[in-house]
Design a protein around this motif. Structure first.
Motif, PDB file in Angstrom:
ATOM      1  N   PHE A   1       0.822  -1.210   0.000  1.00 30.39           N
ATOM      2  CA  PHE A   1       0.000   0.000   0.000  1.00 30.39           C
ATOM      3  C   PHE A   1       0.863   1.270   0.000  1.00 30.39           C
ATOM      4  N   HIS A   2       2.039   1.161   0.577  1.00 29.66           N
ATOM      5  CA  HIS A   2       2.942   2.303   0.587  1.00 29.66           C
ATOM      6  C   HIS A   2       3.246   2.757  -0.841  1.00 29.66           C
ATOM      7  N   PHE A   3       3.634   1.826  -1.670  1.00 32.94           N
ATOM      8  CA  PHE A   3       4.011   2.192  -3.041  1.00 32.94           C
ATOM      9  C   PHE A   3       2.781   2.466  -3.913  1.00 32.94           C
ATOM     10  N   ARG A   4       1.667   1.871  -3.592  1.00 31.98           N
ATOM     11  CA  ARG A   4       0.438   2.213  -4.318  1.00 31.98           C
ATOM     12  C   ARG A   4       0.030   3.644  -4.014  1.00 31.98           C
ATOM     13  N   LEU A   5       0.228   4.056  -2.763  1.00 31.21           N
ATOM     14  CA  LEU A   5      -0.101   5.440  -2.416  1.00 31.21           C
ATOM     15  C   LEU A   5       0.875   6.417  -3.068  1.00 31.21           C
ATOM     16  N   ARG A   6       2.110   6.024  -3.130  1.00 28.47           N
ATOM     17  CA  ARG A   6       3.105   6.864  -3.816  1.00 28.47           C
ATOM     18  C   ARG A   6       2.708   7.053  -5.281  1.00 28.47           C
ATOM     19  N   ASP A   7       2.273   5.970  -5.923  1.00 30.97           N
ATOM     20  CA  ASP A   7       1.833   6.068  -7.323  1.00 30.97           C
ATOM     21  C   ASP A   7       0.596   6.945  -7.452  1.00 30.97           C
ATOM     22  N   ALA A   8      -0.322   6.861  -6.461  1.00 31.98           N
ATOM     23  CA  ALA A   8      -1.542   7.683  -6.505  1.00 31.98           C
ATOM     24  C   ALA A   8      -1.194   9.163  -6.474  1.00 31.98           C
ATOM     25  N   PHE A   9      -0.181   9.549  -5.696  1.00 35.71           N
ATOM     26  CA  PHE A   9       0.227  10.954  -5.656  1.00 35.71           C
ATOM     27  C   PHE A   9       0.942  11.367  -6.948  1.00 35.71           C
ATOM     28  N   ARG A  10       1.761  10.469  -7.513  1.00 35.02           N
ATOM     29  CA  ARG A  10       2.461  10.790  -8.763  1.00 35.02           C
ATOM     30  C   ARG A  10       1.446  11.046  -9.884  1.00 35.02           C
ATOM     31  N   GLN A  11       0.393  10.216  -9.927  1.00 36.27           N
ATOM     32  CA  GLN A  11      -0.634  10.393 -10.959  1.00 36.27           C
ATOM     33  C   GLN A  11      -1.322  11.752 -10.835  1.00 36.27           C
ATOM     34  N   ARG A  12      -1.335  12.321  -9.654  1.00 36.13           N
ATOM     35  CA  ARG A  12      -1.974  13.608  -9.426  1.00 36.13           C
ATOM     36  C   ARG A  12      -0.956  14.744  -9.410  1.00 36.13           C
ATOM     37  N   ASP A  13       0.274  14.396  -9.802  1.00 40.25           N
ATOM     38  CA  ASP A  13       1.354  15.397  -9.885  1.00 40.25           C
ATOM     39  C   ASP A  13       1.610  16.056  -8.538  1.00 40.25           C
ATOM     40  N   ALA A  14       1.477  15.296  -7.470  1.00 40.14           N
ATOM     41  CA  ALA A  14       1.729  15.810  -6.122  1.00 40.14           C
ATOM     42  C   ALA A  14       3.003  15.171  -5.573  1.00 40.14           C
ATOM     43  N   SER A  15       3.816  15.980  -4.929  1.00 39.07           N
ATOM     44  CA  SER A  15       5.040  15.468  -4.312  1.00 39.07           C
ATOM     45  C   SER A  15       4.793  15.193  -2.832  1.00 39.07           C
ATOM     46  N   VAL A  16       5.627  14.332  -2.247  1.00 43.80           N
ATOM     47  CA  VAL A  16       5.464  13.918  -0.859  1.00 43.80           C
ATOM     48  C   VAL A  16       6.700  14.321  -0.073  1.00 43.80           C
ATOM     49  N   GLU A  17       6.473  14.930   1.088  1.00 41.42           N
ATOM     50  CA  GLU A  17       7.577  15.304   1.972  1.00 41.42           C
ATOM     51  C   GLU A  17       7.244  14.875   3.388  1.00 41.42           C
ATOM     52  N   CYS A  18       8.257  14.351   4.062  1.00 39.69           N
ATOM     53  CA  CYS A  18       8.089  13.833   5.421  1.00 39.69           C
ATOM     54  C   CYS A  18       9.090  14.530   6.332  1.00 39.69           C
TER      55      CYS A  18
END
Length: 540
Positions: A99-116
Motif C-alpha cells: 500500500f505504501h508504493f500504491r499510495l506513492r503512485d496515486a500521488f504521482r498520478q496527481r502530480d503531487a510530491s510527498v515530503e516527510c
C-alpha cells in the motif's frame, strides 16, 4: 518589473493520523502532528491549503481511511494545481509495503510530491531501496503489534473478562486492579433480564413478542432508523454472556466462567435455546382474553368446551360476557356476565382459608420437606463432584489425542468433542453451585408460600387479570365447569389446598358456614347434564 521573479508560494496540504478515536480524545496526536507539519511548511515557505486528519488505521489500506480519501479527492478537484503533501512520520503514510508504493503512485498520478519531516524521499535506486526497507519495517511492526494485542485480548478473556463492546444491559466500569469490568446498567439490565426470562417461561410465545416488549421501552437501543430489529433480539436471546459465561469462536474459547455478574441463570439460557429450536408459533393476534381472568379456565357444564369471551355493545357502554359457542349445545349462544361468573369463582377462592392449626401443621411439614431436600442436595453434590472429575479426565484424554494426531479431520472431530465436554462441565458446575439453598432461603420461601396459602383471596381481590389467573392456577387442579343456570360445579382443588382442607365427603371448604357455601352457588356433585330449559340472556 521584467527582472522580477515569480515568488508565488508553493501550495501544500497536511495529512495527520492516529490509530483510534480513543487516541484522538485522550491524547494530542492529531494536534501535535498538525503543529509540527505547519512549522515545517512555514520554514519551507509553503502555503497550507487544507489539513486532512484520520482516526483509524485502515488495516494498512489507505482507501479505508476517510481522511486520505478526502485528500485524494481534493487533489482530483484541482488538476491544474501542484501540491506538496506533508506527513509528520513515514509510519503515518502507510504501514504496509504494497500500500505504501500504491499510495506513492496515486500521488504521482496527481502530480503531487510527498515530503516527510523525518525522511527524505529520493527518486534514486538507493532511495527506493531504503524506502522499501522502511515500509517493510512498518508492516512488520504493524503485524507484530496486532499479534501482541490479540494475545493480550485472548489472555484477558481467558481470565474471564469480556473485551468487546458492552452487551445491552451492561456497561464498563474501571476497577482498581481489574481494569474495565462489565457491570449491570440500569434500567436496561432489568429490561433484558425480563425479556429473556419471559421468553424462557413462555410469557412471550415468540421472538416477535420479545421484540415488541423491548420496543415498549424508549431507552432500549435502536438502529439508525429508530427501530428494534429481530437480529438484535436474537443476539440478546442467544448470548452466553448474559448467563455469566464467555464464548469466542475467534479466540477458540468455550464456556469460560466470566468475572461479571450474570443477568440470568444457565438453566434459563438453556430453556431459551430449546424454545428457539422448537416449533414455530403463529404471529401474535389481538387477545381479548387479556380482559377475562377465566378465559381458557372456565368450561361449559353442558358440553365441557371452554367458554369464549366477548364484549357486547349496549346503548351507552360495552358489556363483558362469557358464552358457549359449541353448536348443538343447549347453552349455545347464551351469555353469562363476566362479573357474575368471576364473582362466584371469587367466592370459592375466598372460602379457601385454612385454620391457624392447619397453618402450624403446614409449617412443620415444610420444615420436614426442607430437611429432606437438604439431605438430597448433599447426595446430589457428591454425585455431581464425581461426574465433574470424570468430565475433567475425559477433557485431558481428548487434549492428549489432539496433540498426538496430525490429521485435520480428526483434530476437528476432537475439538468438537472438547467443546461439548467443556459445555457439560460448565453445566455440571452450575448445578453444583445451585444445589444447596442459600442462607435464609427457607424462611423467605416459607413466608411467601404460607402468605398465599393462608389467604389466596387477598391476591384475587386485587382485580388484576394476571394475578387472578395465578390464583386459579395454584388453587385449582383443572378447569372450572360453569352452568349458566346453576352456577359453578365443584372444582378440583390443588394438592396443597387438599392437604390443608382435609377434604372428605365432597366438601372442600375450610370450615365455611352454610351461608358461605350457598352464596357461591356451588353444587357438591356435578350433574350429568344441564337443565333442559335455560332462558336466554337479554344480550345473548
Amino acid at each position: 518589473m521584467d527582472g522580477l521573479v515569480n515568488t508565488k508560494p508553493t501550495k501544500a496540504v497536511i495529512y495527520c493520523r492516529v490509530s483510534s478515536k480513543a487516541q484522538e480524545v485522550t491524547g494530542h496526536g492529531l494536534e501535535s502532528q498538525e503543529t509540527r507539519c505547519r512549522q515545517y511548511a512555514q520554514a519551507k515557505g509553503y502555503d497550507v491549503a487544507a489539513v486532512f486528519p484520520d482516526t483509524i488505521t485502515g488495516e494498512g489500506d489507505f482507501m479505508k481511511r476517510p481522511g486520505m480519501v478526502a485528500l485524494l479527492s481534493f487533489l482530483d478537484s484541482q488538476p491544474d494545481e501542484r501540491y506538496v503533501v506533508i506527513f509528520d512520520d513515514l509510519k503515518r503514510f502507510a504501514r504496509d509495503r504494497d500500500f505504501h508504493f500504491r499510495l506513492r503512485d496515486a500521488f504521482r498520478q496527481r502530480d503531487a510530491s510527498v515530503e516527510c519531516l523525518n525522511f527524505t524521499f529520493e527518486d534514486t535506486p538507493e532511495g527506493e531501496f531504503i524506502e522499501t526497507i522502511l515500509a517493510a519495517q512498518g508492516q512488520l511492526e504493524r503485524k507484530q503489534n496486532g499479534r501482541q494485542v490479540a494475545q493480550k485480548m485472548k489472555a484477558r478473556m481467558q481470565n474471564g473478562y469480556w473485551i468487546h463492546n458492552a452487551p445491552i444491559g451492561y456497561r464498563y466500569q474501571t476497577q482498581k486492579g481489574r481494569g474495565k469490568v462489565l457491570i449491570p446498567n440500569p434500567p436496561l439490565d432489568s429490561i433484558v433480564k425480563e425479556g429473556i426470562e419471559g421468553f424462557a417461561s413462555g410469557r412471550f410465545a415468540t421472538q416477535a413478542e420479545v421484540m415488541r416488549f423491548f420496543d415498549s421501552f424508549p431507552e432500549f437501543p435502536r438502529n439508525r432508523h429508530g427501530q428494534v430489529v429481530q437480529q438484535r433480539v436474537a443476539d440478546v436471546l442467544t448470548r452466553p454472556i448474559y448467563a455469566g459465561y464467555i464464548c469466542s469462536e475467534r479466540y477458540g474459547l468455550n464456556w469460560l466462567k466470566a468475572q461479571h455478574e450474570p443477568l440470568i441463570s444457565l438453566e434459563t439460557y438453556d430453556k431459551v435455546q430449546k424454545r428457539r429450536e422448537g416449533a414455530a408459533y403463529a404471529p401474535r393476534r389481538s387477545n381479548i382474553g387479556d380482559d377475562f381472568a377465566l378465559r381458557g379456565i372456565a368450561t361449559c357444564a353442558c358440553c365441557d368446551a371452554p367458554l369464549r369471551s366477548s364484549w357486547s355493545k349496549g346503548l351507552t357502554k360495552y358489556y363483558a360476557y362469557y358464552l358457549c359457542q359449541t353448536k348443538g349445545c343447549k347453552a349455545y349462544g347464551k351469555s353469562i356476565p363476566r362479573d357474575k361468573i368471576e364473582g362466584e369463582v371469587g367466592e370459592i377462592v375466598k372460602a379457601l382459608t385454612p385454620t391457624q392449626s392447619l397453618i402450624t401443621l403446614t409449617t412443620q411439614m415444610f420444615k420436614d420437606a426442607w430437611a429432606m431436600r437438604s439431605d438430597q442436595a448433599k447426595a446430589n453434590i457428591a454425585a455431581g463432584k464425581r461426574r465433574l472429575a470424570s468430565i475433567e479426565r475425559e477433557i485431558e484424554q481428548v487434549l492428549a489425542r489432539i496433540m498426538d494426531t496430525n490429521n485435520d479431520t480428526v483434530i476437528r472431530a476432537y475439538e468438537d468433542k472438547l467443546a461439548k465436554l467443556e459445555r457439560e462441565k460448565v453445566k455440571q458446575s452450575d448445578i453444583l453451585v445451585n444445589q444447596m439453598p442459600g442462607k435464609g432461603a427457607f424462611d423467605k420461601k416459607l413466608e411467601l408460600a404460607l402468605r398465599f396459602l393462608a389467604n389466596p383471596w387477598k391476591l384475587w381481590e386485587t382485580g388484576h387479570v394476571q394475578a387472578r389467573r395465578l390464583v386459579l392456577k395454584l388453587a385449582f387442579g383443572g378447569p372450572i365447569a360453569y352452568c349458566r343456570n346453576e352456577g359453578a360445579r365443584t372444582p378440583k382443588i390443588s394438592i396443597p389446598f387438599k392437604m390443608l382442607g382435609g377434604i372428605s365427603k365432597g366438601e372442600f371448604f375450610y370450615g365455611a358456614d352454610e351461608k358461605t357455601r350457598t352464596s357461591t352457588g356451588v353444587t357438591p356433585q356435578r350433574p350429568q347434564r344441564c337443565a333442559s330449559t335455560i332462558p336466554p340472556h337479554p344480550h345473548a
